[in-house]
Write a protein that holds these residues in place. Structure first.
Motif, PDB file in Angstrom:
ATOM      1  N   ASP A  42      56.926  -7.158  14.696  1.00 27.31           N
ATOM      2  CA  ASP A  42      57.127  -7.044  13.257  1.00 27.31           C
ATOM      3  C   ASP A  42      57.953  -8.233  12.786  1.00 27.31           C
ATOM      4  O   ASP A  42      59.151  -8.321  13.061  1.00 27.31           O
ATOM      5  N   ILE A  43      57.327  -9.183  12.111  1.00 29.71           N
ATOM      6  CA  ILE A  43      58.032 -10.357  11.600  1.00 29.71           C
ATOM      7  C   ILE A  43      58.685  -9.953  10.287  1.00 29.71           C
ATOM      8  O   ILE A  43      58.005  -9.587   9.331  1.00 29.71           O
ATOM      9  N   VAL A  44      60.016 -10.018  10.238  1.00 29.85           N
ATOM     10  CA  VAL A  44      60.751  -9.539   9.070  1.00 29.85           C
ATOM     11  C   VAL A  44      61.244 -10.658   8.172  1.00 29.85           C
ATOM     12  O   VAL A  44      61.688 -10.405   7.058  1.00 29.85           O
ATOM     13  N   ARG A  45      61.173 -11.915   8.633  1.00 26.66           N
ATOM     14  CA  ARG A  45      61.647 -13.012   7.804  1.00 26.66           C
ATOM     15  C   ARG A  45      60.896 -14.279   8.172  1.00 26.66           C
ATOM     16  O   ARG A  45      60.633 -14.541   9.350  1.00 26.66           O
ATOM     17  N   THR A  46      60.559 -15.061   7.181  1.00 26.20           N
ATOM     18  CA  THR A  46      59.899 -16.342   7.392  1.00 26.20           C
ATOM     19  C   THR A  46      60.761 -17.429   6.760  1.00 26.20           C
ATOM     20  O   THR A  46      61.190 -17.284   5.619  1.00 26.20           O
ATOM     21  N   LYS A  47      61.026 -18.492   7.512  1.00 23.49           N
ATOM     22  CA  LYS A  47      61.790 -19.618   6.980  1.00 23.49           C
ATOM     23  C   LYS A  47      60.879 -20.828   6.896  1.00 23.49           C
ATOM     24  O   LYS A  47      60.107 -21.096   7.809  1.00 23.49           O
ATOM     25  N   ARG A  48      60.995 -21.563   5.821  1.00 26.48           N
ATOM     26  CA  ARG A  48      60.258 -22.801   5.649  1.00 26.48           C
ATOM     27  C   ARG A  48      61.271 -23.915   5.405  1.00 26.48           C
ATOM     28  O   ARG A  48      62.243 -23.733   4.684  1.00 26.48           O
TER      29      ARG A  48
END
Length: 187
Positions: free
Chosen positions: A131-137
């Motif tokens: 479960d990916i809970v955060r994405t950073k770019r």
């Protein structure tokens, strides 16, 4: 420096705001010119302990520190000490990296990246619900592996993704369990 101070589960009083600006503002003495940057400060309280997180984005480098203490003012003092150590360490490493040769020109030390092999993994062998809970770019800045390790250490992370200035490929440096560093490069 401009400050963006916010609180989570805590009222950021004028006294707290003033104390943060005074203490963190003293770090400007380490910079040759005033930095037109916005310092991100987040304070929160959890189970009676105050945590402060300070992020200072500079040109090409992000300095970040976090401290927890039962007294928020003490946490501020501790985080400023940690930031000072990081800034001094970064400046020292930069000075070592850029040496003046006998002709008076700046000479950059050669870095010897070490490739790390990662075995192929079959997706059918993985039986975990992720479960990916955060994405950073973020933008990748071209740098060598040594500079990427310095950046990783300043951020307090165990890995760092960067664009290798030698190969123009995306690479990853990471901290090994033995305390040394590894480099992951694409084939």
């Amino acid at each position: 420096m401009k400050f963006n101070i916010r609180g989570e589960n805590i009222q950021v009083t004028a006294a707290l705001r003033e104390y943060v600006e005074k203490k963190v503002g003293r770090l400007e003495k380490y910079f040759e010119t005033p930095q037109p940057t916005e310092v991100q400060v987040t304070m929160h309280v959890h189970r009676g302990e105050g945590t402060i997180e300070v992020t200072i984005p500079l040109s090409g480098v992000i300095i970040r520190a976090e401290e927890t203490h039962e007294d928020m003012y003490a946490a501020i003092d501790l985080v400023v000490e940690k930031l000072e150590r990081q800034i001094r360490k970064h400046k020292t490493k930069l000075m070592r990296k850029l040496r003046v040769d006998s002709t008076g020109r700046l000479a950059q030390r050669e870095s010897q990246p070490v490739a790390v092999m990662i075995p192929d993994v079959d997706e059918d062998d993985i039986d975990i619900d992720i479960d990916i809970v955060r994405t950073k770019r973020f933008n990748l800045k071209p740098m060598d592996a040594q500079e990427a390790v310095m950046q990783m250490d300043m951020l307090g992370h165990s890995f760092f993704v960067f664009q290798n200035s030698d190969t123009n490929d995306v690479s990853v440096v990471y901290r090994r369990n033995d305390g040394r560093y590894g480099l992951i490069e694409p084939k």
